[in-house]
Design an enzyme around this catalytic site. Structure first.
Site, mmCIF file in Angstrom:
data_model
loop_
_atom_site.group_PDB
_atom_site.id
_atom_site.type_symbol
_atom_site.label_atom_id
_atom_site.label_comp_id
_atom_site.label_asym_id
_atom_site.label_seq_id
_atom_site.Cartn_x
_atom_site.Cartn_y
_atom_site.Cartn_z
ATOM 1 N N SER A 40 -4.503 53.799 21.243
ATOM 2 C CA SER A 40 -5.113 54.162 22.680
ATOM 3 C C SER A 40 -4.321 55.298 23.346
ATOM 4 O O SER A 40 -5.031 56.047 23.906
ATOM 5 C CB SER A 40 -5.116 52.956 23.532
ATOM 6 O OG SER A 40 -4.098 52.445 23.672
ATOM 7 N N ASP A 74 0.306 50.424 34.200
ATOM 8 C CA ASP A 74 0.172 50.707 33.006
ATOM 9 C C ASP A 74 1.153 52.030 33.054
ATOM 10 O O ASP A 74 0.790 52.933 33.278
ATOM 11 C CB ASP A 74 -1.151 50.871 32.659
ATOM 12 C CG ASP A 74 -1.276 51.520 31.234
ATOM 13 O OD1 ASP A 74 -0.115 51.767 30.782
ATOM 14 O OD2 ASP A 74 -2.487 51.777 30.711
ATOM 15 N N HIS A 111 -0.081 54.441 29.159
ATOM 16 C CA HIS A 111 -1.282 55.327 29.069
ATOM 17 C C HIS A 111 -0.901 56.569 30.093
ATOM 18 O O HIS A 111 -0.342 56.327 31.060
ATOM 19 C CB HIS A 111 -2.454 54.741 29.279
ATOM 20 C CG HIS A 111 -2.766 53.670 28.110
ATOM 21 N ND1 HIS A 111 -2.481 52.630 28.277
ATOM 22 C CD2 HIS A 111 -3.208 54.146 26.827
ATOM 23 C CE1 HIS A 111 -3.018 51.869 26.895
ATOM 24 N NE2 HIS A 111 -3.245 52.571 26.027
#
Ligand SMILES: *[C@@H]1O[C@H](CO)[C@@H](O)[C@H](O)[C@H]1NC(C)=O
Ligand SMILES: *[C@@H]1O[C@H](CO)[C@@H](O)[C@H](O)[C@H]1NC(C)=O
Ligand SMILES: *[C@@H]1O[C@H](CO)[C@@H](O)[C@H](O)[C@H]1NC(C)=O
Ligand SMILES: *[C@@H]1O[C@H](CO)[C@@H](O)[C@H](O)[C@H]1NC(C)=O
Ligand SMILES: *[C@@H]1O[C@H](CO)[C@@H](O)[C@H](O)[C@H]1NC(C)=O
Ligand SMILES: *[C@@H]1O[C@H](CO)[C@@H](O)[C@H](O)[C@H]1NC(C)=O
Ligand SMILES: *[C@@H]1O[C@H](CO)[C@@H](O)[C@H](O)[C@H]1NC(C)=O
Length: 408
Positions: A139, A380, A383
């Site tokens: 991702s 997070d 990312h």
């Protein structure tokens, strides 16, 4: 660092991975909606973009584009606007998701010994005429794909047809007039694993097939430019369940051993299947994480949450494993086919401010207000927001492609 901090980092790394390396089914609907964007126009438009690389655009001999510093640039950055790119998924649209500061969008990477050429999406799509460029990875790599799509689509005139299709585990962005496509292929370990389903996967249950890549590689074969990356999924624990040879013989491997075997499997495919005259291969080094603020601000106990500025001075986080980096260098160095390294680790290490933090999602859903108020558990720091750091990875990729194009 104390032993205790080490142990704690290990545990936190795991928690962080579990919480953010999970995709939700929610995304499917969104992408299907987006698929038809732009497909209503039939007007034929033909642009002949003159591709001329001026001296300023060339990378000077001996300039290492990966060594440099971030400079504030409010005038030219971001290279596109978050709300102007309909192809971004919720995971990356930090401003829309409530991030109060946008400083992270206004930084330009300046190599010490030269300047990067300004990204020109039309030139890039011209370079990609009749070609397929494909990103392969997890991702984080998908963020690089989305960044590239946004960079290109921002430059296209309005009447140039573009579309995004989702054929799991692939995503395909097409610009028909140029017969060009920019694609993404989900393969978090590059080689085969039980995590290869586009949405049904979890880092909690990993089983990699260290000697198998054929299921994936047959999908990569026709691509003209391939860009690989794989790191964070390996790092959930110091060991990983894997098979080599017999599928019945599952063993726990030291991650460094497993990573090397996997990369060698991939390398064998590269050497036996890639035609270096017509195909170009890139490998993106590990994307750094910023899970522990005591690493850049001793005495603190947070993570990337609330960070608004890059780190100044030298910095390398312990999350970026040097053994793995060494394996990448070693395996790539022994290939017959030249693989270009996009060594983005150091430049991204500085960008503790660039992560989605609490302005992203978890398991396919945006964080709730309560979760946002609890950054310790919910930020997070893996990312990246877009526009943001992955745009720079693509600017460098662009600079290298332009260089090759010019050389003929
Ligand atoms: C860029 O904008 C920020 C915020 O508006 C300001 O603080 C900073 O001084 C500006 N930097 C430059 C180099 O113009
Ligand atoms: C379109 O691009 C593909 C590669 O992506 C190529 O195989 C095909 O020949 C191209 N079509 C035309 C009409 O040039
Ligand atoms: C997800 O994959 C697992 C095996 O990896 C399987 O047992 C399960 O049925 C799958 N779930 C769905 C909803 O497809
Ligand atoms: C390997 O698989 C076994 C059996 O499912 C499990 O108990 C063990 O925790 C796994 N090891 C790792 C490193 O995930
Ligand atoms: C894994 O391998 C690395 C490098 O060979 C070594 O430093 C490390 O101690 C090993 N870890 C385990 C758990 O065996
Ligand atoms: C984040 O920054 C805001 C504003 O500077 C401050 O009020 C808040 O205490 C900070 N939160 C944390 C967890 O550091
Ligand atoms: C990437 O750059 C770092 C320095 O920033 C270096 O230590 C490392 O060996 C390089 N990796 C590769 C694969 O070239």
């Amino acid at each position: 660092m104390t032993m205790q901090q080490h142990r704690r980092m290990d545990v936190l790394f795991r928690l962080a991975l579990v919480s953010v390396l999970a995709l939700g089914a929610a995304r499917v609907t969104l992408d299907n909606l987006r698929k038809n964007l732009g497909e209503t126009r039939s007007h034929k438009y033909t642009i002949q973009v003159p591709i001329e690389v001026s001296e300023e655009e060339a990378i000077e001999d001996g300039c290492n584009v990966f060594e440099g510093k971030w400079v504030r640039d409010n005038a030219s950055y971001p290279l596109y606007r978050e709300d102007s790119c309909p192809f971004l998924v919720k995971q990356t649209t930090c401003l829309k998701n409530g991030r109060p500061d946008s400083f992270y969008q206004n930084w330009r990477w300046r190599p010490h010994a030269c300047n990067l050429p300004r990204f020109d999406g039309l030139k890039l799509i011209e370079i990609l005429r009749d070609k397929r460029l494909m990103f392969v990875g997890d991702s984080v790599q998908r963020g690089m794909f989305e960044s590239m799509v946004c960079l290109v689509q921002y430059a296209l005139p309005n009447d140039v047809k573009r579309s995004l299709q989702r054929i799991p585990p692939r995503k395909i962005f097409k610009v028909e007039e140029f017969n060009a496509s920019i694609e993404y292929y989900w393969a978090p370990f590059i080689i085969e694993s039980i995590s290869d389903h586009a949405t049904n996967h979890t880092v909690l249950k990993r089983l990699v097939k260290l000697d198998s890549v054929a299921k994936h590689s047959k999908e990569w074969e026709g691509a003209d430019i391939l860009i690989f990356a794989s790191y964070v999924w390996w790092m959930y624990k110091p060991t990983i369940n894997a098979t080599f040879g017999s599928l019945d013989n599952i063993q726990e491997y030291n991650v460094t051993t497993a990573y090397r075997l996997a990369l060698e499997t991939w390398a064998n495919w590269i050497d036996s299947s890639i035609n270096p005259r017509t195909q170009k291969i890139f490998f993106v080094t590990m994307s750094p994480t910023h899970l522990w603020s005591w690493e850049w601000k001793p005495g603190t106990d947070g993570n990337c949450f609330n960070e608004t500025h890059p780190i100044e001075g030298s910095y390398w986080g312990t999350g970026s494993n040097l053994d793995i980096m060494g394996i990448v260098e070693d395996v790539l160095g022994r290939l017959k086919v030249k693989v270009n390294v996009l060594n983005i680790t150091q430049l991204s290490e500085f960008r503790k401010d660039g992560h989605t933090s609490v302005y992203g999602e978890r398991k396919g859903k945006l964080l709730t207000k309560e979760q946002r108020a609890d950054p310790k558990n919910f930020a997070d720091c893996i990312h990246w927001c877009l526009p943001g750091v992955p745009d720079t990875w693509n600017e460098i990729l662009y600079a290298l492609l332009l260089q090759d194009y010019r050389a003929g």
